[in-house]
Design a protein around this motif. Structure first.
Motif, mmCIF file in Angstrom:
data_model
loop_
_atom_site.group_PDB
_atom_site.id
_atom_site.type_symbol
_atom_site.label_atom_id
_atom_site.label_comp_id
_atom_site.label_asym_id
_atom_site.label_seq_id
_atom_site.Cartn_x
_atom_site.Cartn_y
_atom_site.Cartn_z
ATOM 1 N N THR A 10 54.895 63.792 6.766
ATOM 2 C CA THR A 10 55.971 64.547 6.090
ATOM 3 C C THR A 10 56.791 63.382 5.466
ATOM 4 N N SER A 11 57.128 62.658 6.222
ATOM 5 C CA SER A 11 58.475 61.772 6.078
ATOM 6 C C SER A 11 57.912 60.098 5.797
ATOM 7 N N GLY A 12 56.637 59.748 6.174
ATOM 8 C CA GLY A 12 56.195 58.330 6.290
ATOM 9 C C GLY A 12 55.909 57.887 5.096
ATOM 10 N N VAL A 23 43.559 67.443 6.306
ATOM 11 C CA VAL A 23 44.499 68.048 5.415
ATOM 12 C C VAL A 23 45.585 67.611 5.750
ATOM 13 N N ALA A 24 46.471 66.968 4.971
ATOM 14 C CA ALA A 24 47.846 66.679 5.425
ATOM 15 C C ALA A 24 48.909 67.796 5.184
ATOM 16 N N SER A 25 49.432 68.162 6.532
ATOM 17 C CA SER A 25 50.459 69.451 6.551
ATOM 18 C C SER A 25 51.906 68.515 6.458
ATOM 19 N N THR A 26 52.678 69.509 5.693
ATOM 20 C CA THR A 26 53.996 69.019 5.634
ATOM 21 C C THR A 26 54.767 70.118 6.583
ATOM 22 N N VAL A 27 56.078 69.731 6.594
ATOM 23 C CA VAL A 27 57.240 70.736 7.481
ATOM 24 C C VAL A 27 58.274 70.943 6.526
#
Length: 410
Positions: free
Chosen positions: A98-100, A121-125
């Motif tokens: 999410t933030s990197g 799969v990359a998940s965000t918050v």
């Protein structure tokens, strides 16, 4: 970790191999370049002895004069399964999706690959819409490069009643215009959006996602049984970490859990880390949904594969202690530190799942859900050479992705 090596032809022989047709003892896998190939000289894929390999030693394998490397695994108790597929993952190795930075994200991807997850799969918050739009652009680049399999937006379209480790001040209703904005920002790489369909705009957004070919997942929801049924009829196909961040199952108010478990159109995510779900609840889910409708996920955050300490999950402060991640303020569970090799080991030992059922939950079902079943999820000729070797104690002993060793067997 052994350096990545690519060979023209690699043979893994003498192991138990889990194929779509069943479990083969003393089988083998032949890899040509980046894909799995049937061995025309020694019988069908997954069966029969491999040819002898004479010549110099190359690590654990032996290379013949034609460049073939054979790994003789006979009598070592190895099992070969398809590479794991994680459809819900927020980071690992100390890095956040999410933030990197892009480099941070790749660190997280490598960490999970080293634990057998060959597709992520990359998940965000939950963050502001402006932040998520920018984030979608960065993540989309990594999908286009082949490092990620897609983007999963978990939030901001979720219920404040069931927010879990999401910042309530940034939550918003699932306005279809906002949902479309995020999907378009992902440039065709959005795979899934989690939302609370009972909120204003929820059903319309589910329909929109279905039209756009993006998975609508029901999660972080306070929906009733009837509202959940309406969302499923509108096109929802996934239950985001079933049981977690939703009303509990009650005999007069069954809520979303009953609706999601009973409907054959729904694939249910389960976090098999021993913290999020009691073993009896996991057994209930498998018994109700069936093995072909379960996808094990990590819901991992930065600490996965890294260790205890203080972390950030989006704008939220998280403390990880003894492998359990909780918000510093309020104590809510904040994702997991799980890796899928651990989930697999729990499945076939503590949970008592059969090998085919465990492979279905970690590879077959999530690959099919992503629409990637023609390339990954099973060990079949022509598919990507993504595979995991497990020793007799079910600990990870090797990982191959697209024909390259991520972790080479000793």
């Amino acid at each position: 970790m052994a350096p990545l090596t690519t060979t023209q032809r690699t043979v893994l022989a003498g192991a138990r191999v889990v194929l779509p047709s069943g479990v083969v003892e003393g089988g083998r896998i032949t890899v040509e370049g980046a894909t799995i190939a049937a061995d025309d000289t020694a019988g069908p894929l997954g069966a029969g002895p491999a040819g002898a390999a004479d010549g110099r030693t190359d690590g654990a394998g032996r290379t013949d004069g034609a460049g073939q490397v054979t790994y003789d695994l006979t009598g070592r108790g190895y099992t070969i399964v398809p590479g794991f597929v994680d459809i819900h993952n927020h980071g690992g190795g100390g890095a956040s999706f999410t933030s990197g930075s892009a480099e941070d994200i790749l660190t997280g991807v490598r960490t999970h690959r080293e634990h057998g997850t060959t597709t992520v799969v990359a998940s965000t918050v939950t963050e502001s819409m402006e932040f998520l739009v920018r984030r979608a652009g960065l993540l989309a680049e990594l999908v286009e490069q082949g490092d990620l399999a897609g983007i999963h937006f978990e939030g901001p379209f979720i219920s404040p009643c069931r927010k879990g480790a999401h910042d309530e001040g940034l939550l918003r209703h699932p306005d279809p215009a906002d949902v479309r904005k995020l999907v378009e920002a992902a440039r065709g790489t959005a795979r899934m959006v989690t939302l609370a369909a009972e909120l204003p705009g929820g059903i319309e957004s589910v329909r929109l996602l279905a039209e756009l070919g993006v998975i609508a997942a029901i999660g972080h929801t306070d929906a009733s049984y009837e509202q959940t049924r309406e969302a499923i009829d509108a096109g929802a196909t996934v239950a985001t970490h079933l049981f977690n961040a939703m009303p509990p199952l009650q005999h007069r108010e069954p809520g979303p859990i009953a609706a999601l478990l009973e409907d054959e159109r729904i694939t249910v995510e389960l976090i098999n880390d021993g913290t999020h779900l009691h073993p009896s609840v996991l057994e209930l889910a498998f018994g109700s949904a069936g093995a072909d409708r379960v996808a094990f996920i990590t819901d991992a955050m930065d600490a996965a594969g890294f260790g205890d300490g203080m972390y950030e999950l989006g704008p939220m402060k998280v403390e990880v202690r003894e492998g359990v991640a909780r918000l510093l303020e309020g104590g809510s569970i904040a994702g997991s530190t799980l890796t899928l090799d651990t989930a697999f080991k729990r499945a076939v030992t503590l949970d008592g799942l059969s090998l085919p059922d465990a492979v279905a939950a970690l590879s077959v079902n999530p690959a099919r859900l992503l629409g990637l079943q023609d390339r990954i999820g099973t060990l079949e000729p022509g598919k990507d050479a993504d595979l995991v070797l497990l020793d007799r104690a079910w600990d990870l002993a090797g990982v191959m992705r697209k024909g390259e060793w991520v972790v080479e067997p000793a």
